[in-house]
Enzyme design. Structure first.
Site, short mmCIF file in Angstrom:
data_model
loop_
_atom_site.label_atom_id
_atom_site.label_comp_id
_atom_site.label_asym_id
_atom_site.label_seq_id
_atom_site.Cartn_x
_atom_site.Cartn_y
_atom_site.Cartn_z
N ASN A 1 0.88 -1.18 0.00
CA ASN A 1 0.00 0.00 0.00
C ASN A 1 0.91 1.22 0.00
O ASN A 1 1.52 1.54 1.01
CB ASN A 1 -0.88 -0.03 1.27
N TRP A 2 0.98 1.86 -1.15
CA TRP A 2 1.92 2.97 -1.29
C TRP A 2 1.41 4.26 -0.63
O TRP A 2 2.14 5.22 -0.49
CB TRP A 2 2.21 3.24 -2.78
N LYS A 3 0.14 4.27 -0.28
CA LYS A 3 -0.48 5.46 0.33
C LYS A 3 -0.26 6.68 -0.58
O LYS A 3 -0.26 6.54 -1.79
CB LYS A 3 0.05 5.69 1.74
N HIS B 1 -9.52 1.20 4.34
CA HIS B 1 -8.29 1.31 5.12
C HIS B 1 -8.55 2.22 6.32
O HIS B 1 -9.32 3.17 6.23
CB HIS B 1 -7.17 1.88 4.23
N GLU C 1 -6.92 4.55 7.56
CA GLU C 1 -6.66 5.97 7.31
C GLU C 1 -7.83 6.62 6.58
O GLU C 1 -8.15 7.79 6.80
CB GLU C 1 -5.35 6.13 6.51
N GLU D 1 -5.76 -5.35 10.08
CA GLU D 1 -4.72 -4.36 10.39
C GLU D 1 -5.03 -3.66 11.71
O GLU D 1 -5.81 -2.71 11.74
CB GLU D 1 -4.65 -3.31 9.29
N GLY E 1 2.10 1.81 10.70
CA GLY E 1 3.05 2.92 10.60
C GLY E 1 3.73 3.26 11.92
O GLY E 1 4.36 4.31 12.04
N SER F 1 3.08 -2.64 10.15
CA SER F 1 4.53 -2.64 10.37
C SER F 1 5.21 -3.96 10.02
O SER F 1 6.18 -4.37 10.68
CB SER F 1 4.86 -2.24 11.82
N GLY G 1 2.70 -1.36 4.26
CA GLY G 1 2.78 0.07 3.94
C GLY G 1 4.21 0.49 3.70
O GLY G 1 4.78 0.30 2.63
N GLY G 2 4.83 1.06 4.74
CA GLY G 2 6.17 1.64 4.63
C GLY G 2 7.18 0.78 3.90
O GLY G 2 7.89 1.25 3.00
C1 PEP Z 1 -0.85 -0.09 5.79
O1 PEP Z 1 -0.82 1.07 5.42
O2 PEP Z 1 -1.78 -0.82 5.41
C2 PEP Z 1 0.22 -0.57 6.66
C3 PEP Z 1 0.11 -1.76 7.18
O3 PEP Z 1 1.28 0.27 6.88
P1 PEP Z 1 2.67 -0.10 7.61
O4 PEP Z 1 3.15 -1.40 7.03
O5 PEP Z 1 3.58 1.05 7.29
O6 PEP Z 1 2.38 -0.24 9.07
#
Ligand code: PEP
Length: 249
Positions: A9-11, A94, A96, A166, A172, A212, A233-234
């Site tokens: 997930n590049w956000k 999501h 966010e 999640e 994050g 994460s 994500g990251g």
């Molecule tokens: C996400 O945005 O779905 C996510 C899991 O982010 P991260 O891996 O950065 O925690």
């Protein structure tokens, strides 16, 4: 046997030209026939991402989509705009989007139904806050999210869905859930799907863990019986994503 699915997930990261560069960099690193690999990128970069990923094992997904076909919804993206360019997956609900853009369980359900109608595989997100976990209501909360997300979804459709568990406190933050915590909730989600539909549907649906995930934590998380991959994500923006996708090598 469910095939693992690992999605990035590049956000709100990377311009269209940076997207081309990053996909070209990651392409050789994420080759793994045993895993479905998905890059979910910002809407403006979808076309370039699809062109760049052509001929590789990478499928492209969107990060959001609206639940109407067309019309006066300034700024929104319709499902047929996604299918027209070859988008295969869409992240729905999501945390966010729930926090900053007023997504609710009801809009999640409408989007999930619309995605299925258009043959797009939804990656349906659910997860509890730290307060909910501390109050001991995680499973009840997740069950409610799942039951509403799947209202009026047929068993045939549900079998092809992807659910991303999640925990919000892990997104994050660098604070990854333990494999036991993640397995417990993913197992409860599968039980909930069995209650709504039947065992065959529960056995077919793929459930990811997200929060994460790193190259270090991926092998143990993805070895859990009810965890069928991850939403990342990251780490999906770095060469480390190749190590996550090849967690089994
Ligand atoms: C996400 O945005 O779905 C996510 C899991 O982010 P991260 O891996 O950065 O925690």
């Amino acid at each position: 046997m469910r095939k693992k699915i690992i999605a990035g997930n590049w956000k709100m990261n990377k311009t269209p030209s940076e997207t081309v560069a990053l996909i070209n960099e990651l392409k050789p690193l994420v080759a793994n026939d045993e895993v479905d690999v998905v890059f979910c990128v910002p809407a403006i970069s979808l076309t370039k991402a699809i062109e760049t990923a052509e001929g590789s094992n990478i499928s492209i997904g969107a990060e959001n989509m609206y639940f109407e076909e067309s019309g006066a919804y300034t700024g929104e993206i319709a499902p047929n705009m996604l299918t027209d360019i070859g988008v295969k997956y869409v992240i729905i609900g999501h945390s966010e989007r729930r926090e900053y853009f007023a997504e609710t369980d009801e809009t999640v359900n409408k989007k999930v139904l619309k995605a299925f109608e258009h043959g797009i595989t939804p990656i349906i997100c659910c997860g509890e806050s730290l307060t909910q976990r501390e109050q001991g209501i995680t499973i009840d909360w997740i069950r409610q999210q799942i039951k509403i997300a799947f209202l009026n979804v047929t068993s045939k459709q549900a079998k092809t869905a992807v659910i991303a568990y999640e925990p919000i406190w892990a997104i994050g933050t660098g604070k990854v859930a333990t494999s036991a915590q993640a397995q417990e909730v993913c197992h409860a989600i599968r039980d909930c799907i069995a209650e709504i539909y039947d065992e065959a549907t529960a056995e077919a649906i793929r459930i990811q863990y997200g929060g994460s995930v790193s190259a270090e934590s991926a092998p143990e998380l993805f070895a859990q019986p009810d965890i069928d991959g991850g939403l990342v994500g990251g780490a999906s923006l770095k060469p480390d994503f190749g190590r996550i996708v090849n967690y089994n090598k």
